[in-house]
Scaffold this motif. Structure first.
Motif, PDB file in Angstrom:
ATOM      1  N   ILE A 122       0.828  -1.207   0.000  1.00  0.00           N
ATOM      2  CA  ILE A 122       0.000   0.000   0.000  1.00  0.00           C
ATOM      3  C   ILE A 122       0.858   1.250   0.000  1.00  0.00           C
ATOM      4  O   ILE A 122       0.621   2.184  -0.782  1.00  0.00           O
ATOM      5  N   ARG A 123       1.846   1.289   0.839  1.00  0.00           N
ATOM      6  CA  ARG A 123       2.702   2.482   0.901  1.00  0.00           C
ATOM      7  C   ARG A 123       3.393   2.713  -0.447  1.00  0.00           C
ATOM      8  O   ARG A 123       3.474   3.856  -0.925  1.00  0.00           O
TER       9      ARG A 123
ATOM     10  N   LEU B  29       3.534   9.612   6.412  1.00  0.00           N
ATOM     11  CA  LEU B  29       2.356   8.984   6.980  1.00  0.00           C
ATOM     12  C   LEU B  29       2.187   9.397   8.436  1.00  0.00           C
ATOM     13  O   LEU B  29       3.155   9.389   9.211  1.00  0.00           O
ATOM     14  N   SER B  30       0.962   9.753   8.813  1.00  0.00           N
ATOM     15  CA  SER B  30       0.684   9.969  10.226  1.00  0.00           C
ATOM     16  C   SER B  30       0.762   8.634  10.951  1.00  0.00           C
ATOM     17  O   SER B  30       0.711   7.554  10.325  1.00  0.00           O
ATOM     18  N   ALA B  31       0.884   8.671  12.270  1.00  0.00           N
ATOM     19  CA  ALA B  31       0.918   7.428  13.045  1.00  0.00           C
ATOM     20  C   ALA B  31      -0.363   6.630  12.812  1.00  0.00           C
ATOM     21  O   ALA B  31      -0.333   5.390  12.710  1.00  0.00           O
TER      22      ALA B  31
ATOM     23  N   THR C 118       6.461  17.163  -0.015  1.00  0.00           N
ATOM     24  CA  THR C 118       6.085  15.921   0.647  1.00  0.00           C
ATOM     25  C   THR C 118       4.581  15.915   0.859  1.00  0.00           C
ATOM     26  O   THR C 118       4.014  16.887   1.351  1.00  0.00           O
ATOM     27  N   VAL C 119       3.913  14.844   0.471  1.00  0.00           N
ATOM     28  CA  VAL C 119       2.466  14.724   0.653  1.00  0.00           C
ATOM     29  C   VAL C 119       2.193  14.106   2.020  1.00  0.00           C
ATOM     30  O   VAL C 119       2.732  13.047   2.358  1.00  0.00           O
TER      31      VAL C 119
ATOM     32  N   ALA D 209      -6.514   6.979   0.424  1.00  0.00           N
ATOM     33  CA  ALA D 209      -5.481   7.681   1.182  1.00  0.00           C
ATOM     34  C   ALA D 209      -5.907   9.134   1.314  1.00  0.00           C
ATOM     35  O   ALA D 209      -6.027   9.848   0.310  1.00  0.00           O
ATOM     36  N   HIS D 210      -6.159   9.581   2.533  1.00  0.00           N
ATOM     37  CA  HIS D 210      -6.646  10.937   2.793  1.00  0.00           C
ATOM     38  C   HIS D 210      -5.442  11.861   3.026  1.00  0.00           C
ATOM     39  O   HIS D 210      -4.667  11.653   3.953  1.00  0.00           O
TER      40      HIS D 210
END
Length: 543
Positions: free
Chosen positions: A431-432, A450-452, A494-495, A511-512
């Motif tokens: 996914i990442r 990515l957030s935690a 960076t997104v 992916a939000h």
């Protein structure tokens, strides 16, 4: 308008396949597709766009006008479009049926309740939500964790107050837990309906939607809740494509309406495949800029449905170029060749991106009456230097006559080198890696953060066996990045991925990014303030 029976007859649709909704609207019986299965398919053309101004730049208008122009030169063509949502109609953007001499009719009906498809999707979504809460109230045999209910309510309206709510308050009203609403266009039921091949596939997809997790952390599906048959009943008419007409009497199939900034942004597979059996060329559209709608059309819709797009048309405007070159919205009508030159980088990147999918592309310059001629020439010449043909589209003012050169240019492309369509990434990527592929290859960012919360959800989704699903990016439409004010062709950004959600029935993971929300709000001065019935009982202010 012509009676819809007459429109159907011009494309060989027998009366037995058409269910009438008045004189000017009809639904196509699903038997039509099975009965036409041995017919060869027509050519599939995607209309997409550069990053727009907040007002939109005429992608639907161009789709309709191009289909009209193709019919005018003797090439049987159908426009395959999404259904408008009441949210934008009463919010900021207004209606979504084209305009001028390139619109679909009856426009007020299509923009409002139409044939009830969005209401049916809303009802099916909320039936499932009610049955989940009732299951918990009635003993919770599935051991659903009330803190891990994933399914939200839906409504077809912009209402920010409902994004986060608490349900079950008061005695005897069920388990108290947090919930929320999303706009119907973002509901997984909408995506499922639009990606289904037929009624059986719809039922299968509804059944595998993941609605919650149990106390052991395992997925709970809509099938386990026992909601699927009743939801299918609610959707039995909504799954049938809608047939309407353009301002010039060309047929249009209008079906499904997922947003492209928070959903997958494409009209239904069923509607598209029916059109391909009926016409020589099908002109379809995917929402917002090519970084959203086109990417999802290629990576999600075409991959799942086995479709091969034959060509793409990138809609650009002088105003959007200047906007991406740094001109504020209030000054877009003023000549500014320097800003326009700067904005050309946005077109170049979209053209390069479409090329990565192996699809031939041309540019359509959607013409506004106040566009300076020297700026139009500048755009045409710049496209020529990029190796891409550009034609002026004047379909708003002139209908098919204003799109003849665009139609002939498209024919030349279709007669040329065939499409070498392929998705951007393989299903086997995790996914990442899929998110990173889109960010690096399409947005041109340097990576993701990515957030935690997002990291934890990705680990869980891969543990549950959903790692092979496609990725649907929820992102601002105004920039390649996740920041709406970063215009033009930015890079080295960076997104920020703050959340990841599962749409197992639709076959993708959302992916939000940034501050994107699945329930829009109304602007300070919503369009609803200007919509009324006039003295003749006709709708005014909607378009």
């Amino acid at each position: 308008m012509k009676p819809i029976l007459e429109i159907a007859d011009t494309f060989g649709i027998a009366d037995k396949y058409l269910e009438l909704y008045g004189r000017y609207k009809g639904k196509l019986d699903l038997r039509l597709l099975s009965d036409m299965r041995d017919r060869p398919d027509g050519k599939l053309v995607l209309v997409t766009a550069m990053n727009p101004t907040p007002a939109g730049e005429g992608k639907t208008l161009t789709t309709i006008g191009l289909a009209q122009a193709l019919n005018a030169i003797g090439v049987p063509s159908i426009a395959a479009l999404r259904e408008p949502s009441l949210g934008p109609c009463f919010g900021m953007k207004g209606g979504a049926t084209g305009g001028g001499k390139a619109q679909i009719l009856p426009s007020e009906d299509i923009n409002l309740h139409f044939t009830g498809d969005l209401h049916a999707i809303t009802s099916a979504n909320n039936l499932l939500a009610a049955m989940i809460d009732n299951h918990i109230f009635q003993g919770n045999a599935l051991q659903i964790d009330p803190g891990r209910i994933l399914w939200k309510r839906a409504m077809d309206m912009n209402d920010r107050s409902l994004r986060q709510i608490v349900v079950g308050l008061g005695d005897g009203n069920g388990q108290v837990h947090e919930s929320g609403f999303m706009i119907t266009s973002a509901s997984e039921v909408m995506a499922v309906l639009c990606l289904s091949e037929d009624a059986d596939d719809l039922k299968r997809r509804l059944g595998r939607m993941v609605v919650a997790c149990n106390m052991s952390g395992e997925a709970v599906t809509a099938a386990q809740i026992g909601a699927v048959d009743a939801m299918t009943v609610l959707l039995k008419e909504a799954i049938k494509p809608n047939l309407v007409q353009t301002a010039e009497g060309s047929p249009a199939i209008v079906h499904g309406g997922p947003f492209a900034n928070i959903a997958h942004g494409c009209s239904s597979v069923i509607g598209t495949k029916a059109a391909l059996k009926l016409a020589k060329i099908v002109v379809t559209e995917a929402g917002f800029g090519a970084d959203l709608g086109a990417e999802k059309f290629f990576n999600i819709k075409c991959r799942q449905a086995g479709l091969t797009p034959d060509a793409a048309v990138l809609v650009v405007t002088v105003k959007a170029l200047k906007y991406n070159g740094g001109v504020p919205k209030a000054e877009l009508d003023k000549p500014n060749p320097a800003a326009l030159e700067a904005g050309l980088a946005n077109i170049r990147r979209h053209l390069e991106n479409i090329g990565k999918f192996g699809v031939p592309v041309m540019v359509a310059i959607n013409h506004y009456a106040d566009d300076p001629q020297d700026e139009i020439r500048l755009v045409t010449e710049a496209c020529r230097r990029m190796g891409v043909r550009a034609e002026l589209s004047d379909v708003w003012a002139k209908g098919s006559e204003g799109g003849l050169e665009m139609a002939r240019a498209l024919q030349d492309i279709l007669r040329g080198e065939p499409s070498r369509y392929a998705p951007l990434y393989p299903e086997e990527l995790d996914i990442r890696a899929k998110i990173e592929a889109i960010v690096r290859e399409i947005y041109r960012g340097k990576g993701i953060k990515l957030s935690a919360k997002a990291e934890a959800k990705i680990r869980e989704l891969e543990r549950l066996g959903f790692g092979r699903l496609a990725v649907c990016m929820a992102k601002t439409p105004y920039s390649f990045s996740d920041q709406a004010t970063l215009l033009g062709a930015p890079d080295n950004f960076t997104v920020q991925v703050r959340d990841v959600t599962l749409s197992a029935g639709a076959g993708f993971i959302v992916a939000h990014t940034g501050n994107i929300v699945t329930m829009p709000g109304l602007p300070k001065s919503p369009a609803a303030e200007r919509i009324r019935l006039d003295e003749r009982g006709e709708v005014d202010g909607l378009l």
